[in-house]
Design a protein around this motif. Structure first.
Motif, PDB file in Angstrom:
ATOM      1  N   ASP A  68       0.928  -1.222   0.109  1.00 15.96           N
ATOM      2  CA  ASP A  68       0.022   0.076  -0.067  1.00 15.96           C
ATOM      3  C   ASP A  68       0.909   1.298   0.167  1.00 15.96           C
ATOM      4  N   ALA A  69       0.313   2.488  -0.032  1.00 10.91           N
ATOM      5  CA  ALA A  69       1.067   3.668  -0.302  1.00 10.91           C
ATOM      6  C   ALA A  69       1.929   4.160   0.794  1.00 10.91           C
ATOM      7  N   SER A  70       1.527   3.484   2.065  1.00  5.53           N
ATOM      8  CA  SER A  70       2.539   3.999   3.045  1.00  5.53           C
ATOM      9  C   SER A  70       3.864   3.542   3.098  1.00  5.53           C
ATOM     10  N   ALA A  71       4.362   2.512   2.175  1.00  6.01           N
ATOM     11  CA  ALA A  71       5.740   2.041   2.148  1.00  6.01           C
ATOM     12  C   ALA A  71       6.161   2.678   0.826  1.00  6.01           C
ATOM     13  N   LEU A  72       5.666   3.768  -0.059  1.00  8.63           N
ATOM     14  CA  LEU A  72       6.377   4.322  -0.849  1.00  8.63           C
ATOM     15  C   LEU A  72       7.649   4.974  -0.701  1.00  8.63           C
ATOM     16  N   PRO A  73       7.855   5.543   0.381  1.00  8.27           N
ATOM     17  CA  PRO A  73       9.251   6.233   0.600  1.00  8.27           C
ATOM     18  C   PRO A  73      10.490   5.221   0.775  1.00  8.27           C
ATOM     19  N   ASN A  74      10.087   3.964   1.176  1.00  7.20           N
ATOM     20  CA  ASN A  74      10.902   3.142   1.428  1.00  7.20           C
ATOM     21  C   ASN A  74      11.190   2.374  -0.006  1.00  7.20           C
ATOM     22  N   LEU A  75      10.227   2.029  -0.784  1.00  9.05           N
ATOM     23  CA  LEU A  75      10.273   1.692  -2.430  1.00  9.05           C
ATOM     24  C   LEU A  75      11.043   2.732  -3.070  1.00  9.05           C
ATOM     25  N   GLU A  76      10.976   3.998  -2.841  1.00 12.38           N
ATOM     26  CA  GLU A  76      11.436   4.992  -3.845  1.00 12.38           C
ATOM     27  C   GLU A  76      13.122   4.957  -3.147  1.00 12.38           C
ATOM     28  N   GLN A  77      13.365   4.761  -2.191  1.00 16.51           N
ATOM     29  CA  GLN A  77      14.700   4.651  -1.678  1.00 16.51           C
ATOM     30  C   GLN A  77      15.355   3.334  -2.438  1.00 16.51           C
ATOM     31  N   LEU A  78      14.735   2.242  -2.270  1.00 14.75           N
ATOM     32  CA  LEU A  78      15.262   0.910  -2.788  1.00 14.75           C
ATOM     33  C   LEU A  78      15.535   0.931  -4.071  1.00 14.75           C
ATOM     34  N   ALA A  79      14.675   1.699  -4.969  1.00 14.44           N
ATOM     35  CA  ALA A  79      14.407   1.468  -6.322  1.00 14.44           C
ATOM     36  C   ALA A  79      15.186   2.834  -7.045  1.00 14.44           C
ATOM     37  N   LYS A  80      16.046   3.407  -6.240  1.00 10.26           N
ATOM     38  CA  LYS A  80      16.834   4.643  -7.138  1.00 10.26           C
ATOM     39  C   LYS A  80      17.458   4.478  -8.046  1.00 10.26           C
ATOM     40  N   ASN A  81      17.203   4.993  -9.155  1.00 12.30           N
ATOM     41  CA  ASN A  81      18.025   5.028 -10.417  1.00 12.30           C
ATOM     42  C   ASN A  81      18.000   3.401 -11.031  1.00 12.30           C
ATOM     43  N   THR A  82      16.832   2.840 -10.489  1.00 13.28           N
ATOM     44  CA  THR A  82      16.988   1.151 -10.943  1.00 13.28           C
ATOM     45  C   THR A  82      16.515   1.293 -12.626  1.00 13.28           C
ATOM     46  N   ASP A  83      17.085   0.261 -13.164  1.00 13.37           N
ATOM     47  CA  ASP A  83      16.839   0.102 -14.856  1.00 13.37           C
ATOM     48  C   ASP A  83      15.567  -0.534 -14.815  1.00 13.37           C
ATOM     49  N   LEU A  84      14.984  -1.358 -13.997  1.00 14.63           N
ATOM     50  CA  LEU A  84      13.661  -1.894 -14.348  1.00 14.63           C
ATOM     51  C   LEU A  84      12.992  -2.063 -12.878  1.00 14.63           C
ATOM     52  N   LEU A  85      11.826  -1.504 -12.805  1.00 10.93           N
ATOM     53  CA  LEU A  85      11.075  -1.282 -11.693  1.00 10.93           C
ATOM     54  C   LEU A  85       9.643  -2.138 -11.913  1.00 10.93           C
ATOM     55  N   VAL A  86       9.615  -3.403 -11.278  1.00  9.53           N
ATOM     56  CA  VAL A  86       8.495  -4.099 -11.262  1.00  9.53           C
ATOM     57  C   VAL A  86       7.542  -3.735 -10.268  1.00  9.53           C
TER      58      VAL A  86
END
Length: 323
Positions: free
Chosen positions: A227-245
């Motif tokens: 859910d949206a409460s975890a978006l800050p964590n996802l954005e940190q983990l996925a920073k500059n990632t080539d593929l985001l699933v």
């Protein structure tokens, strides 16, 4: 008269000989060039994603959520194992001989039900003992920890305890991952050019985590269900990632029941997260019929924030990871 014909024949012969030399010279050069040119051997991509299942918990014709990551053309990492993963592996004739890392985002049935079948298939085709490295969330609410989940299935007294000795000997090295949203990002696996990180996410009352796989200079990030409460964590983990699933399981409000917003993130916020992470490419998966029927609306919503490539996943899909 004879002399005239002889001279004519001589001229014709000379002309034919010159023409033959002119034509054969480039051909000979071409043949020599071909001898020097050896076809380049096919080099598999450094990292490739195969979608084994792109659906959710309902029976809609899609397999439940599962992916496998290939490194240099070799299947190595299983991400989730919903029902249908086993069948898709067979359809694609994937060689599981090197598959030894399993990343479970959470323990809902549609993300974990086929794990025994996949392990069994791997065991029956192997010649040597296997050691699995299995990562997943710690316990919470009605859900066991990942290590207890594995114990209840495979260990002595477990429902499929025979599996450990049915083929080759198996060692299952399970690790429980923290699920509080304030837990820092952690590297959980490292081997040469391969590095895997995780961070806690949030999926209602079901403990969950997201993963990032880096191999050489390329990366894939998996949000899992969240859910949206975890978006800050996802954005940190996925920073500059080539593929985001990302899992596109719902529509934007008001077209989604409020209860589903406590489990999943709507398209508008998925687009904002992809932009914030500077993801190079987005793959939408875990697709229910309502999203499948409104793909244009989902894209329109995400495009308000994110301008990069967006694709909808389907079972058997292959995605080469690239910059």
């Amino acid at each position: 008269m004879t002399k005239i014909y002889s001279r004519c024949n001589l001229v014709v012969a000379l002309f034919v000989a010159l023409a033959a030399l002119t034509l054969s010279a480039p051909n000979a050069a071409a043949q020599e060039q071909k001898k020097d040119q050896h076809p380049a051997a096919h080099t598999p991509p450094a990292m490739e994603l195969i979608v084994l299942g792109s659906g959710g918990p309902r029976a809609t014709g899609r397999g439940e959520t599962s992916y496998i990551v290939l490194l240099a053309g070799v299947p190595r990492i299983l991400v989730d194992a919903g029902s249908g993963a086993f069948v898709e592996i067979g359809k694609l004739n994937l060689d599981l001989d090197k598959m030894d890392v399993v990343l479970l985002t959470h323990l809902h049935i549609d993300h974990s039900a086929d794990l025994p079948s996949v392990f069994n298939a791997r065991s029956l085709s192997a010649d040597d003992p296997i050691t699995y490295h299995v990562f997943g969330p710690d316990a919470g609410g009605e859900f066991p920890s990942t290590t207890k989940f594995l114990h209840l299935i495979f260990d002595r007294g477990g429902i499929y305890q025979y599996q450990r000795d049915f083929g080759v000997d198996e060692t299952i090295d399970g690790k429980d991952l923290a699920t509080a949203l304030n837990t820092p990002e952690t590297e959980i696996f490292s081997e040469g050019d391969l590095h895997i990180h995780e961070i806690a996410t949030h999926h209602g009352d079901c403990p969950s985590v997201g993963y990032r796989i880096d191999h050489k200079d390329e990366s894939i990030t998996f949000s899992g269900d969240m859910d949206a409460s975890a978006l800050p964590n996802l954005e940190q983990l996925a920073k500059n990632t080539d593929l985001l699933v990302l899992h596109a399981a719902i529509l934007d409000p008001p077209d989604t029941p409020a209860i589903l917003l406590t489990l999943h993130t709507p398209p508008k916020q998925l687009g904002e997260a992809a932009r914030a992470a500077n993801a190079k490419h987005v793959l939408l998966s875990h697709i229910p019929p309502v999203v499948e029927d409104h793909q244009a609306d989902v894209l329109r919503s995400m495009r308000k924030s994110y301008s990069g490539p967006i694709e909808f996943a389907h079972d058997g899909m292959r995605v080469v990871v690239s910059k």
